[in-house]
Motif scaffolding. Structure first.
Motif, PDB file in Angstrom:
ATOM      1  N   VAL A 118      36.677  35.789  54.463  1.00 63.00           N
ATOM      2  CA  VAL A 118      36.174  35.009  53.325  1.00 63.00           C
ATOM      3  C   VAL A 118      36.909  35.401  52.046  1.00 63.00           C
ATOM      4  CG1 VAL A 118      34.133  34.569  51.887  1.00 63.00           C
ATOM      5  CG2 VAL A 118      33.921  34.652  54.369  1.00 63.00           C
ATOM      6  N   ASP A 119      37.364  36.646  52.003  1.00 61.99           N
ATOM      7  CA  ASP A 119      38.017  37.157  50.794  1.00 61.99           C
ATOM      8  C   ASP A 119      39.534  37.122  50.892  1.00 61.99           C
ATOM      9  OD1 ASP A 119      35.865  38.049  48.908  1.00 61.99           O
ATOM     10  OD2 ASP A 119      35.229  39.129  50.702  1.00 61.99           O
ATOM     11  N   VAL A 120      40.062  36.264  51.732  1.00 62.10           N
ATOM     12  CA  VAL A 120      41.508  36.043  51.819  1.00 62.10           C
ATOM     13  C   VAL A 120      41.772  34.596  51.432  1.00 62.10           C
ATOM     14  CG1 VAL A 120      43.537  35.970  53.308  1.00 62.10           C
ATOM     15  CG2 VAL A 120      41.814  37.763  53.627  1.00 62.10           C
ATOM     16  N   THR A 121      42.646  34.390  50.462  1.00 59.36           N
ATOM     17  CA  THR A 121      42.935  33.040  49.995  1.00 59.36           C
ATOM     18  C   THR A 121      44.402  32.938  49.621  1.00 59.36           C
ATOM     19  OG1 THR A 121      42.218  31.310  48.440  1.00 59.36           O
ATOM     20  CG2 THR A 121      42.372  33.554  47.581  1.00 59.36           C
ATOM     21  N   VAL A 122      44.813  31.758  49.209  1.00 58.54           N
ATOM     22  CA  VAL A 122      46.169  31.536  48.708  1.00 58.54           C
ATOM     23  C   VAL A 122      46.050  31.071  47.265  1.00 58.54           C
ATOM     24  CG1 VAL A 122      48.300  30.197  48.916  1.00 58.54           C
ATOM     25  CG2 VAL A 122      47.092  30.959  50.977  1.00 58.54           C
ATOM     26  N   PHE A 123      46.676  31.809  46.363  1.00 54.36           N
ATOM     27  CA  PHE A 123      46.644  31.462  44.945  1.00 54.36           C
ATOM     28  C   PHE A 123      48.070  31.467  44.418  1.00 54.36           C
ATOM     29  CE2 PHE A 123      46.091  32.909  40.403  1.00 54.36           C
ATOM     30  CZ  PHE A 123      45.593  31.700  39.937  1.00 54.36           C
ATOM     31  N   ARG A 124      48.492  30.347  43.864  1.00 60.79           N
ATOM     32  CA  ARG A 124      49.861  30.202  43.359  1.00 60.79           C
ATOM     33  C   ARG A 124      50.876  30.565  44.440  1.00 60.79           C
ATOM     34  NH1 ARG A 124      49.163  33.973  38.393  1.00 60.79           N
ATOM     35  NH2 ARG A 124      51.417  33.649  38.073  1.00 60.79           N
ATOM     36  N   ASP A 125      50.596  30.077  45.642  1.00 59.09           N
ATOM     37  CA  ASP A 125      51.498  30.199  46.801  1.00 59.09           C
ATOM     38  C   ASP A 125      51.657  31.624  47.320  1.00 59.09           C
ATOM     39  OD1 ASP A 125      52.044  27.435  46.805  1.00 59.09           O
ATOM     40  OD2 ASP A 125      53.577  27.695  45.274  1.00 59.09           O
ATOM     41  N   ARG A 127      49.492  34.768  49.387  1.00 56.80           N
ATOM     42  CA  ARG A 127      48.260  35.195  50.056  1.00 56.80           C
ATOM     43  C   ARG A 127      47.717  36.409  49.317  1.00 56.80           C
ATOM     44  NH1 ARG A 127      48.034  36.739  55.671  1.00 56.80           N
ATOM     45  NH2 ARG A 127      45.991  35.753  55.798  1.00 56.80           N
ATOM     46  N   VAL A 128      46.462  36.332  48.925  1.00 61.92           N
ATOM     47  CA  VAL A 128      45.897  37.352  48.058  1.00 61.92           C
ATOM     48  C   VAL A 128      44.402  37.475  48.343  1.00 61.92           C
ATOM     49  CG1 VAL A 128      45.512  35.632  46.237  1.00 61.92           C
ATOM     50  CG2 VAL A 128      45.660  38.055  45.619  1.00 61.92           C
ATOM     51  N   VAL A 129      43.837  38.639  48.073  1.00 62.74           N
ATOM     52  CA  VAL A 129      42.388  38.776  48.207  1.00 62.74           C
ATOM     53  C   VAL A 129      41.716  37.950  47.121  1.00 62.74           C
ATOM     54  CG1 VAL A 129      42.479  41.072  49.268  1.00 62.74           C
ATOM     55  CG2 VAL A 129      42.334  40.875  46.775  1.00 62.74           C
ATOM     56  N   SER A 130      40.478  37.568  47.358  1.00 60.66           N
ATOM     57  CA  SER A 130      39.740  36.747  46.405  1.00 60.66           C
ATOM     58  C   SER A 130      39.679  37.423  45.038  1.00 60.66           C
ATOM     59  CB  SER A 130      38.329  36.486  46.918  1.00 60.66           C
ATOM     60  OG  SER A 130      37.590  37.700  46.937  1.00 60.66           O
ATOM     61  N   ARG A 131      39.444  36.649  44.012  1.00 59.93           N
ATOM     62  CA  ARG A 131      39.414  37.211  42.656  1.00 59.93           C
ATOM     63  C   ARG A 131      38.354  38.292  42.499  1.00 59.93           C
ATOM     64  NH1 ARG A 131      39.949  32.965  38.017  1.00 59.93           N
ATOM     65  NH2 ARG A 131      38.014  32.192  38.920  1.00 59.93           N
ATOM     66  N   PRO A 132      37.119  38.098  43.005  1.00 61.75           N
ATOM     67  CA  PRO A 132      36.137  39.178  42.877  1.00 61.75           C
ATOM     68  C   PRO A 132      36.576  40.468  43.568  1.00 61.75           C
ATOM     69  CG  PRO A 132      35.038  37.133  43.423  1.00 61.75           C
ATOM     70  CD  PRO A 132      36.503  36.885  43.586  1.00 61.75           C
ATOM     71  N   LEU A 133      37.131  40.349  44.782  1.00 58.91           N
ATOM     72  CA  LEU A 133      37.563  41.554  45.491  1.00 58.91           C
ATOM     73  C   LEU A 133      38.777  42.173  44.807  1.00 58.91           C
ATOM     74  CD1 LEU A 133      37.051  43.430  47.843  1.00 58.91           C
ATOM     75  CD2 LEU A 133      38.536  41.995  49.265  1.00 58.91           C
ATOM     76  N   ALA A 134      39.653  41.346  44.252  1.00 53.26           N
ATOM     77  CA  ALA A 134      40.803  41.871  43.518  1.00 53.26           C
ATOM     78  C   ALA A 134      40.342  42.696  42.325  1.00 53.26           C
ATOM     79  CB  ALA A 134      41.697  40.728  43.054  1.00 53.26           C
ATOM     80  N   VAL A 135      39.351  42.188  41.608  1.00 52.63           N
ATOM     81  CA  VAL A 135      38.817  42.927  40.462  1.00 52.63           C
ATOM     82  C   VAL A 135      38.211  44.249  40.917  1.00 52.63           C
ATOM     83  CG1 VAL A 135      37.017  42.916  38.681  1.00 52.63           C
ATOM     84  CG2 VAL A 135      38.460  40.905  39.021  1.00 52.63           C
ATOM     85  N   LEU A 136      37.460  44.220  42.012  1.00 50.80           N
ATOM     86  CA  LEU A 136      36.821  45.435  42.506  1.00 50.80           C
ATOM     87  C   LEU A 136      37.852  46.462  42.961  1.00 50.80           C
ATOM     88  CD1 LEU A 136      33.794  44.010  44.537  1.00 50.80           C
ATOM     89  CD2 LEU A 136      33.715  45.272  42.379  1.00 50.80           C
ATOM     90  N   ASN A 175      32.685  43.512  52.329  1.00 53.73           N
ATOM     91  CA  ASN A 175      33.723  44.480  52.686  1.00 53.73           C
ATOM     92  C   ASN A 175      33.228  45.922  52.653  1.00 53.73           C
ATOM     93  OD1 ASN A 175      36.427  42.763  52.733  1.00 53.73           O
ATOM     94  ND2 ASN A 175      35.175  42.008  51.053  1.00 53.73           N
ATOM     95  N   ARG A 176      31.912  46.096  52.623  1.00 53.46           N
ATOM     96  CA  ARG A 176      31.343  47.435  52.544  1.00 53.46           C
ATOM     97  C   ARG A 176      31.771  48.266  53.757  1.00 53.46           C
ATOM     98  NH1 ARG A 176      25.072  47.712  51.416  1.00 53.46           N
ATOM     99  NH2 ARG A 176      25.121  46.423  53.302  1.00 53.46           N
ATOM    100  N   GLY A 177      32.123  49.513  53.511  1.00 53.76           N
ATOM    101  CA  GLY A 177      32.575  50.395  54.577  1.00 53.76           C
ATOM    102  C   GLY A 177      34.087  50.488  54.664  1.00 53.76           C
ATOM    103  N   THR A 178      34.805  49.636  53.917  1.00 53.50           N
ATOM    104  CA  THR A 178      36.260  49.713  53.890  1.00 53.50           C
ATOM    105  C   THR A 178      36.693  50.603  52.727  1.00 53.50           C
ATOM    106  OG1 THR A 178      36.418  47.715  52.518  1.00 53.50           O
ATOM    107  CG2 THR A 178      36.474  47.430  54.905  1.00 53.50           C
TER     108      THR A 178
END
Length: 225
Positions: A118-125, A127-136, A175-178
């Motif tokens: 759920v936290d894997v997406t494509v942004f500006r071409d 592949r990146v983790v979602s914005r909330p997970l990136a911030v965390l 993603n708890r536990g990672t």
């Protein structure tokens, strides 16, 4: 080079992978010729930069992403790509799931770690983790480097409505536990009252301990004429 090949390179800030070039009809011999002539230069194994393309952070990321192939950008680099932090990192971090061994590069870190799909997406071409997970994940890295900086990142992104507390909590729980989630949880607790800084949180706690309630933190309003 034909227009199609030039467009690929232009869209990727001046870089291209061997795989992309071959798919566009360039032969291996032609690639070797371009490198020998100095028109292309190797950035990573199988990744090339157009010699006339000036280096920049976006180009560095796209080259790293092409080399990482199916990797997912994470950490401070992901937060920068989402425009949550101002400066790019010194090293790009990618999450990978494959078992193939690749020689590590000085400015790229590949990590075999699980991330919720759920936290894997494509942004500006990319592949990146979602914005909330990136911030965390970025907040964990910044907090470990200097106390308080991770808290500031979470506060700032909530202030400008890049993320919400609910989105951050959801990414954390999925993603708890990672890696890093223990500190993530601590940072979320420290930022849970919506105050903009540790000093404001101290003020909130003093008011609550004194039995003063009913106030709204950082209430926005517009003064009339």
């Amino acid at each position: 080079m034909d227009k199609h090949l030039r467009r690929i390179i232009a869209d990727q800030a001046g870089v291209i992978s061997r795989k992309q070039a071959l798919a566009a009809g360039v032969t291996r011999r032609q690639i070797d010729g371009l490198v020998a002539a100095g028109e292309w230069s190797r950035v990573y194994p199988g990744v090339f930069r157009l010699d006339t393309a000036g280096p920049c952070a976006t180009q560095a990321l796209r080259a790293a992403a092409l080399w990482a192939d199916d990797g997912v950008l994470t950490g401070v680099g992901a937060a920068w790509w989402w425009r949550a932090v101002a400066d790019p990192p010194l090293r790009w971090e990618f999450l990978i799931t494959g078992t193939a061994r690749r020689t590590q590069q000085s400015r790229v870190l590949l990590q075999r770690r699980w991330v919720d799909p759920v936290d894997v997406t494509v942004f500006r071409d990319v592949r990146v983790v979602s914005r909330p997970l990136a911030v965390l994940r970025a907040s964990v890295a910044l907090e470990r480097a200097r106390r308080g900086h991770g808290v500031r990142l979470i506060d700032r992104t909530k202030q400008v409505d890049l993320v919400t507390s609910l989105e951050l909590e959801g990414a954390y729980l999925r993603n708890r536990g990672t890696w890093g989630t223990k500190l993530m949880g601590e940072l979320l607790v420290r930022t849970g009252d919506r105050a903009h800084s540790d000093l404001e949180r101290l003020g909130v706690s003093i008011l609550e301990e004194a039995g003063i309630t009913g106030f709204t933190v950082n209430l926005r309003f517009t003064l009339g004429n």
